[in-house]
Design an enzyme around this catalytic site. Structure first.
Site, PDB file in Angstrom:
ATOM      1  N   CYS A  25       0.814  -1.222   0.000  1.00 24.35           N
ATOM      2  CA  CYS A  25       0.000   0.000   0.000  1.00 24.35           C
ATOM      3  C   CYS A  25       0.846   1.271   0.000  1.00 24.35           C
ATOM      4  O   CYS A  25       0.307   2.368  -0.132  1.00 24.35           O
ATOM      5  CB  CYS A  25      -0.959  -0.006   1.181  1.00 24.35           C
ATOM      6  N   HIS A  69     -11.897   9.775  -9.753  1.00 27.15           N
ATOM      7  CA  HIS A  69     -10.760   9.765 -10.681  1.00 27.15           C
ATOM      8  C   HIS A  69      -9.727  10.837 -10.343  1.00 27.15           C
ATOM      9  O   HIS A  69      -9.210  11.527 -11.214  1.00 27.15           O
ATOM     10  CB  HIS A  69     -11.235   9.867 -12.138  1.00 27.15           C
ATOM     11  N   GLU A 108     -12.821  -0.126   0.436  1.00 19.81           N
ATOM     12  CA  GLU A 108     -11.830  -0.075  -0.637  1.00 19.81           C
ATOM     13  C   GLU A 108     -11.870  -1.350  -1.474  1.00 19.81           C
ATOM     14  O   GLU A 108     -11.495  -1.336  -2.634  1.00 19.81           O
ATOM     15  CB  GLU A 108     -10.422   0.071  -0.059  1.00 19.81           C
TER      16      GLU A 108
END
Length: 118
Positions: A25, A69, A108
């Site tokens: 991550c 985005h 997520e």
């Protein structure tokens, strides 16, 4: 207590720069986020609602205009953009506009959720 919730979606990238460099991550990566806003009230309004779902449209616009985005580290201006951090951020935004807000959940991945509920 009456409770309602509504689900929202956006896609974005982030990087958890505070993690060791070998942590997956710590690398730039993205998610298809799911955000669930939960509202509650002891009494229903004159229309029989906790809140009309249509009144959550400004939150959808907020997500679309500011998060979808985008690179979340840049949007929020820090290196620790975790699901927990996002849940708190979205809770604060919603609570200031929709006083019935009691919790926000952020996913997520299909198997992970973080929630902020004071």
């Amino acid at each position: 207590m009456f409770r309602i919730s509504k689900e929202f979606h956006f896609s974005a990238s982030h990087q958890l720069c505070q993690l060791p460099p070998d942590h997956q991550c710590a690398r730039l990566h993205g998610h298809n986020y799911i955000v669930v806003v939960e509202l509650a009230a002891a009494k229903l309004n004159s229309f029989g609602f906790v809140r009309d779902y249509h009144e959550l449209a400004p939150f959808k616009r907020y997500l679309d205009e500011n998060f979808d985005h985008r690179h979340l580290n840049e949007v929020l201006g820090h290196d620790a953009v975790t699901a927990e951090c996002l849940a708190r951020h979205f809770y604060d935004w919603c609570k200031s506009r929709l006083p019935e807000t009691v919790a926000v959940r952020v996913s997520e991945t299909p198997k992970t959720w973080a929630e902020y509920r004071p």
